[in-house]
Design a protein around this motif. Sequence first.
Motif, PDB file in Angstrom:
ATOM      1  N   THR A   1     -17.596  21.331 -38.677  1.00  0.00           N
ATOM      2  CA  THR A   1     -18.225  22.329 -37.807  1.00  0.00           C
ATOM      3  C   THR A   1     -19.223  23.188 -38.571  1.00  0.00           C
ATOM      4  O   THR A   1     -20.334  23.442 -38.101  1.00  0.00           O
ATOM      5  CB  THR A   1     -17.147  23.237 -37.185  1.00  0.00           C
ATOM      6  N   GLU A   2     -18.831  23.625 -39.756  1.00  0.00           N
ATOM      7  CA  GLU A   2     -19.626  24.613 -40.483  1.00  0.00           C
ATOM      8  C   GLU A   2     -20.685  24.004 -41.391  1.00  0.00           C
ATOM      9  O   GLU A   2     -21.732  24.620 -41.626  1.00  0.00           O
ATOM     10  CB  GLU A   2     -18.689  25.499 -41.310  1.00  0.00           C
ATOM     11  N   GLN A   3     -20.432  22.777 -41.905  1.00  0.00           N
ATOM     12  CA  GLN A   3     -21.353  22.220 -42.894  1.00  0.00           C
ATOM     13  C   GLN A   3     -21.967  20.885 -42.486  1.00  0.00           C
ATOM     14  O   GLN A   3     -22.945  20.449 -43.095  1.00  0.00           O
ATOM     15  CB  GLN A   3     -20.634  22.062 -44.242  1.00  0.00           C
ATOM     16  N   GLY A   4     -21.400  20.228 -41.490  1.00  0.00           N
ATOM     17  CA  GLY A   4     -21.954  18.959 -41.047  1.00  0.00           C
ATOM     18  C   GLY A   4     -21.444  17.786 -41.859  1.00  0.00           C
ATOM     19  O   GLY A   4     -20.897  17.946 -42.953  1.00  0.00           O
ATOM     20  N   ILE A   5     -21.639  16.586 -41.318  1.00  0.00           N
ATOM     21  CA  ILE A   5     -21.109  15.378 -41.937  1.00  0.00           C
ATOM     22  C   ILE A   5     -21.728  15.116 -43.306  1.00  0.00           C
ATOM     23  O   ILE A   5     -21.066  14.621 -44.220  1.00  0.00           O
ATOM     24  CB  ILE A   5     -21.328  14.159 -40.996  1.00  0.00           C
ATOM     25  N   ALA A   6     -23.012  15.458 -43.484  1.00  0.00           N
ATOM     26  CA  ALA A   6     -23.701  15.151 -44.738  1.00  0.00           C
ATOM     27  C   ALA A   6     -23.129  15.936 -45.914  1.00  0.00           C
ATOM     28  O   ALA A   6     -23.181  15.477 -47.058  1.00  0.00           O
ATOM     29  CB  ALA A   6     -25.195  15.425 -44.597  1.00  0.00           C
ATOM     30  N   ARG A   7     -22.585  17.110 -45.663  1.00  0.00           N
ATOM     31  CA  ARG A   7     -22.063  17.943 -46.743  1.00  0.00           C
ATOM     32  C   ARG A   7     -20.539  17.956 -46.772  1.00  0.00           C
ATOM     33  O   ARG A   7     -19.933  18.773 -47.467  1.00  0.00           O
ATOM     34  CB  ARG A   7     -22.593  19.375 -46.596  1.00  0.00           C
ATOM     35  N   THR A   8     -19.929  17.054 -46.026  1.00  0.00           N
ATOM     36  CA  THR A   8     -18.475  16.966 -46.013  1.00  0.00           C
ATOM     37  C   THR A   8     -18.017  16.056 -47.145  1.00  0.00           C
ATOM     38  O   THR A   8     -18.438  14.906 -47.240  1.00  0.00           O
ATOM     39  CB  THR A   8     -17.974  16.419 -44.664  1.00  0.00           C
ATOM     40  N   SER A   9     -17.167  16.573 -48.002  1.00  0.00           N
ATOM     41  CA  SER A   9     -16.669  15.820 -49.155  1.00  0.00           C
ATOM     42  C   SER A   9     -15.238  16.255 -49.429  1.00  0.00           C
ATOM     43  O   SER A   9     -14.724  17.200 -48.813  1.00  0.00           O
ATOM     44  CB  SER A   9     -17.534  16.102 -50.387  1.00  0.00           C
TER      45      SER A   9
END
Length: 233
Positions: free
Chosen positions: A41-49
């Motif tokens: 929600t807060e950072q998006g799929i691209a920054r999910t790690s």
Amino acid sequence: MNADATPAPALTPEPAPSPTSGTKRGDTRTKLLEGALRTLTEQGIARTSARTIATAAGVNQALVFYHFGSVDELLGAACHHGAEQRVSRYRDRLAAVTSLGELLAFGREMHAEERAAGQVAVLGQMLAGAQTQPRLADAARRGLQLWIDEIEQVLARVLTGSPIADLTDTPGLARAVAASFVGLELYEGVDQEGAGHALDALEQLAVLASVLDELGPLAQRAVRRRLRHTGRN
């Protein structure tokens, strides 16, 4: 996101199980599931790690791999977890729906609630990731299926006795309704007024269905014959 390329950190062997160890493991899994949803929600799929999820969950990064094996597996589980929570939240209200008009009115209310809760953002990010990652696509499909199952039950109930019931593929219609609301939720992000007009148009169709239901027996039989004839052609 390059989740699978991230090597799993070494884990320190866990101590012998205690009476509360099962509860602690469950708590950690839940924290990771909710942390994954919050990160999307807060950072998006691209920054999910693994790192960003662990930070959001307040746990060690290594626990992502211990409990789920990979970030993609965690995201898939989180998608299903989130869908189960949302469906459970609305199940009683869906069970009280008695007409197509009420179903669409419920959909409008739910749409506003889901957007305010950040669930539309989660859905959008999962669908974006699903375009290139098959495991996320499968997880998104299973999450949406929970909604489709509930909608299908409502449609089967409210269409009983309706002139259009004989020609309606209820499972297919349930998928069409779910897909429509998914599309509207995402569309509203770029054209809020247009999404509102689309919902209004759907409600007008519900009014038409209600008018058909209120016809007398002779008129309903005539409508059924006409619909069957049109369907064959």
